[in-house]
Scaffold this motif. Structure first.
Motif, mmCIF file in Angstrom:
data_model
loop_
_atom_site.group_PDB
_atom_site.id
_atom_site.type_symbol
_atom_site.label_atom_id
_atom_site.label_comp_id
_atom_site.label_asym_id
_atom_site.label_seq_id
_atom_site.Cartn_x
_atom_site.Cartn_y
_atom_site.Cartn_z
ATOM 1 N N ASN A 184 74.714 -109.523 130.344
ATOM 2 C CA ASN A 184 74.377 -109.403 131.766
ATOM 3 C C ASN A 184 75.004 -108.178 132.426
ATOM 4 O OD1 ASN A 184 72.676 -111.575 131.742
ATOM 5 N ND2 ASN A 184 74.201 -113.015 132.485
ATOM 6 N N ALA A 185 75.124 -107.122 131.665
ATOM 7 C CA ALA A 185 75.637 -105.833 132.151
ATOM 8 C C ALA A 185 77.024 -105.945 132.775
ATOM 9 C CB ALA A 185 74.651 -105.200 133.137
ATOM 10 N N THR A 186 77.740 -107.024 132.471
ATOM 11 C CA THR A 186 79.059 -107.203 133.075
ATOM 12 C C THR A 186 80.157 -107.560 132.090
ATOM 13 O OG1 THR A 186 78.631 -109.539 133.551
ATOM 14 C CG2 THR A 186 78.112 -107.959 135.299
ATOM 15 N N GLU A 187 79.821 -108.161 130.970
ATOM 16 C CA GLU A 187 80.848 -108.671 130.063
ATOM 17 C C GLU A 187 80.638 -108.091 128.665
ATOM 18 O OE1 GLU A 187 82.836 -112.998 128.978
ATOM 19 O OE2 GLU A 187 80.849 -112.944 129.876
ATOM 20 N N LEU A 188 81.643 -107.394 128.150
ATOM 21 C CA LEU A 188 81.549 -106.746 126.846
ATOM 22 C C LEU A 188 82.286 -107.569 125.802
ATOM 23 C CD1 LEU A 188 80.482 -104.085 125.529
ATOM 24 C CD2 LEU A 188 82.826 -103.236 125.748
ATOM 25 N N PHE A 189 81.566 -107.903 124.730
ATOM 26 C CA PHE A 189 82.170 -108.592 123.592
ATOM 27 C C PHE A 189 82.344 -107.567 122.480
ATOM 28 C CE2 PHE A 189 80.346 -111.953 126.059
ATOM 29 C CZ PHE A 189 81.257 -112.993 125.943
ATOM 30 N N GLU A 190 83.541 -107.529 121.906
ATOM 31 C CA GLU A 190 83.893 -106.526 120.915
ATOM 32 C C GLU A 190 83.885 -107.111 119.512
ATOM 33 O OE1 GLU A 190 87.804 -105.560 122.296
ATOM 34 O OE2 GLU A 190 87.053 -104.604 124.116
ATOM 35 N N ASN A 191 83.696 -106.219 118.520
ATOM 36 C CA ASN A 191 83.734 -106.613 117.110
ATOM 37 C C ASN A 191 82.860 -107.837 116.839
ATOM 38 O OD1 ASN A 191 85.733 -104.576 116.380
ATOM 39 N ND2 ASN A 191 87.145 -105.816 117.584
ATOM 40 N N VAL A 192 81.639 -107.794 117.324
ATOM 41 C CA VAL A 192 80.711 -108.922 117.168
ATOM 42 C C VAL A 192 80.069 -108.833 115.790
ATOM 43 C CG1 VAL A 192 78.707 -110.119 118.095
ATOM 44 C CG2 VAL A 192 80.280 -108.961 119.645
ATOM 45 N N THR A 193 80.504 -109.718 114.928
ATOM 46 C CA THR A 193 79.988 -109.759 113.564
ATOM 47 C C THR A 193 79.051 -110.960 113.423
ATOM 48 O OG1 THR A 193 81.904 -111.053 112.886
ATOM 49 C CG2 THR A 193 82.060 -108.653 112.633
ATOM 50 N N PRO A 194 78.229 -110.973 112.368
ATOM 51 C CA PRO A 194 77.300 -112.096 112.198
ATOM 52 C C PRO A 194 77.988 -113.462 112.195
ATOM 53 C CG PRO A 194 76.717 -110.333 110.700
ATOM 54 C CD PRO A 194 78.021 -109.940 111.341
ATOM 55 N N LEU B 50 77.331 -98.537 111.579
ATOM 56 C CA LEU B 50 78.262 -98.385 110.463
ATOM 57 C C LEU B 50 79.175 -99.597 110.298
ATOM 58 C CD1 LEU B 50 79.249 -94.625 110.821
ATOM 59 C CD2 LEU B 50 77.872 -95.668 108.992
ATOM 60 N N ARG B 51 79.349 -100.344 111.382
ATOM 61 C CA ARG B 51 80.202 -101.535 111.336
ATOM 62 C C ARG B 51 79.386 -102.826 111.302
ATOM 63 N NH1 ARG B 51 85.274 -101.572 114.204
ATOM 64 N NH2 ARG B 51 85.537 -103.338 112.826
ATOM 65 N N GLY B 52 78.068 -102.723 110.988
ATOM 66 C CA GLY B 52 77.279 -103.922 110.724
ATOM 67 C C GLY B 52 76.422 -104.447 111.857
ATOM 68 N N ALA B 53 76.132 -103.625 112.854
ATOM 69 C CA ALA B 53 75.317 -104.097 113.974
ATOM 70 C C ALA B 53 73.930 -104.553 113.530
ATOM 71 C CB ALA B 53 75.184 -103.009 115.041
ATOM 72 N N ASP B 54 73.394 -103.950 112.467
ATOM 73 C CA ASP B 54 72.069 -104.364 111.984
ATOM 74 C C ASP B 54 72.097 -105.814 111.492
ATOM 75 O OD1 ASP B 54 73.756 -103.472 109.904
ATOM 76 O OD2 ASP B 54 72.077 -102.795 108.665
ATOM 77 N N LYS B 55 73.167 -106.193 110.818
ATOM 78 C CA LYS B 55 73.308 -107.582 110.351
ATOM 79 C C LYS B 55 73.560 -108.525 111.533
ATOM 80 C CE LYS B 55 74.985 -106.269 105.783
ATOM 81 N NZ LYS B 55 75.006 -104.819 105.940
ATOM 82 N N THR B 56 74.325 -108.058 112.496
ATOM 83 C CA THR B 56 74.572 -108.865 113.695
ATOM 84 C C THR B 56 73.271 -109.079 114.457
ATOM 85 O OG1 THR B 56 76.833 -108.020 113.845
ATOM 86 C CG2 THR B 56 75.897 -108.992 115.844
ATOM 87 N N LEU B 57 72.459 -108.040 114.560
ATOM 88 C CA LEU B 57 71.162 -108.156 115.236
ATOM 89 C C LEU B 57 70.283 -109.182 114.520
ATOM 90 C CD1 LEU B 57 69.248 -107.227 117.469
ATOM 91 C CD2 LEU B 57 68.501 -105.382 115.941
ATOM 92 N N GLN B 58 70.245 -109.126 113.200
ATOM 93 C CA GLN B 58 69.440 -110.093 112.445
ATOM 94 C C GLN B 58 69.921 -111.515 112.707
ATOM 95 O OE1 GLN B 58 66.786 -107.879 111.842
ATOM 96 N NE2 GLN B 58 66.464 -109.692 110.597
ATOM 97 N N LYS B 59 71.229 -111.710 112.765
ATOM 98 C CA LYS B 59 71.785 -113.047 113.013
ATOM 99 C C LYS B 59 71.445 -113.511 114.433
ATOM 100 C CE LYS B 59 74.274 -116.614 111.824
ATOM 101 N NZ LYS B 59 73.944 -117.506 110.707
ATOM 102 N N LEU B 60 71.510 -112.603 115.406
ATOM 103 C CA LEU B 60 71.136 -112.954 116.775
ATOM 104 C C LEU B 60 69.675 -113.386 116.838
ATOM 105 C CD1 LEU B 60 72.990 -110.153 118.755
ATOM 106 C CD2 LEU B 60 73.253 -112.615 119.153
ATOM 107 N N LYS B 61 68.804 -112.646 116.177
ATOM 108 C CA LYS B 61 67.374 -113.001 116.139
ATOM 109 C C LYS B 61 67.180 -114.384 115.535
ATOM 110 C CE LYS B 61 65.496 -108.344 115.397
ATOM 111 N NZ LYS B 61 64.719 -107.554 114.409
ATOM 112 N N GLU B 62 67.899 -114.642 114.446
ATOM 113 C CA GLU B 62 67.788 -115.926 113.748
ATOM 114 C C GLU B 62 68.274 -117.077 114.634
ATOM 115 O OE1 GLU B 62 70.522 -117.940 110.385
ATOM 116 O OE2 GLU B 62 69.690 -115.988 109.823
ATOM 117 N N VAL B 63 69.443 -116.931 115.213
ATOM 118 C CA VAL B 63 70.035 -118.000 116.029
ATOM 119 C C VAL B 63 69.209 -118.251 117.290
ATOM 120 C CG1 VAL B 63 72.064 -118.610 117.440
ATOM 121 C CG2 VAL B 63 72.360 -117.687 115.124
#
Length: 169
Positions: free
Chosen positions: A136-146, A89-102
């Motif tokens: 790496n199961a240790t560090e959480l990044f919040e509000n990760v937008t594209p 709901l907060r845009g993870a699908d767009k963030t995922l697409q950007k991660l794939k692209e980068v």
């Protein structure tokens, strides 16, 4: 060929001794193997089953159930993006697409340099900070937008890429 070395077997027995039932040590033994190899080889599943008195399928079910265990080699930096409802709901699908692209990889793949593995996970229990990325199961990044992805990947690359260290002469 056995996965558990003599030293690992000693450590495994120490772990097992901490529990009232041998099978209760399965997850700590899986962590032991993953810390050593970066993933859980099939041979290790069989050895852990033997050490704990359960069937290999029992151990394998645990490996498959928990997303933090890897069944194949992964990159030095495992990126787990939550794509559950709150994050979507907060845009993870767009963030995922950007991660794939980068990164130039799809979900479940590792970059050619062996540095990053991209994974999509169901829930990281941080809905109020969505979308979230666990590294790496240790560090959480919040509000990760594209728009934050390129800088985040650059920072992680600098932190985890040993080949970028300079040799002062």
């Amino acid at each position: 060929m056995p996965v558990f070395t003599e030293d690992m077997l000693k450590e495994a027995e120490q772990i097992i001794a901490q529990y009232p039932q041998r099978k209760a040590a399965i997850m700590p033994l899986l962590w032991l193997v993953q810390e050593k190899f970066g993933y859980i080889p099939q041979e290790a599943i069989e050895e852990i089953a033997e050490l704990t008195g359960v069937t290999p399928i029992h151990v394998e079910a645990i490996v498959k159930f928990y997303e933090m265990f890897h069944e194949r080699p992964v990159g030095k930096c495992v990126l787990m993006l939550c794509t559950n409802v709150s994050c979507l709901l907060r845009g993870a699908d767009k963030t995922l697409q950007k991660l794939k692209e980068v990164l130039g990889v799809d979900v479940g793949e590792t970059t050619p340099d062996g540095l990053f593995t991209l994974e999509e996970v169901e829930c990281l229990a941080a809905c109020d900070k969505a979308p979230v990325l666990l590294v790496n199961a240790t560090e959480l990044f919040e509000n990760v937008t594209p728009d934050k992805v390129e800088q985040l990947i650059a920072e992680l690359r600098q932190r985890y890429d040993d080949s970028e260290t300079t040799n002062p002469t």
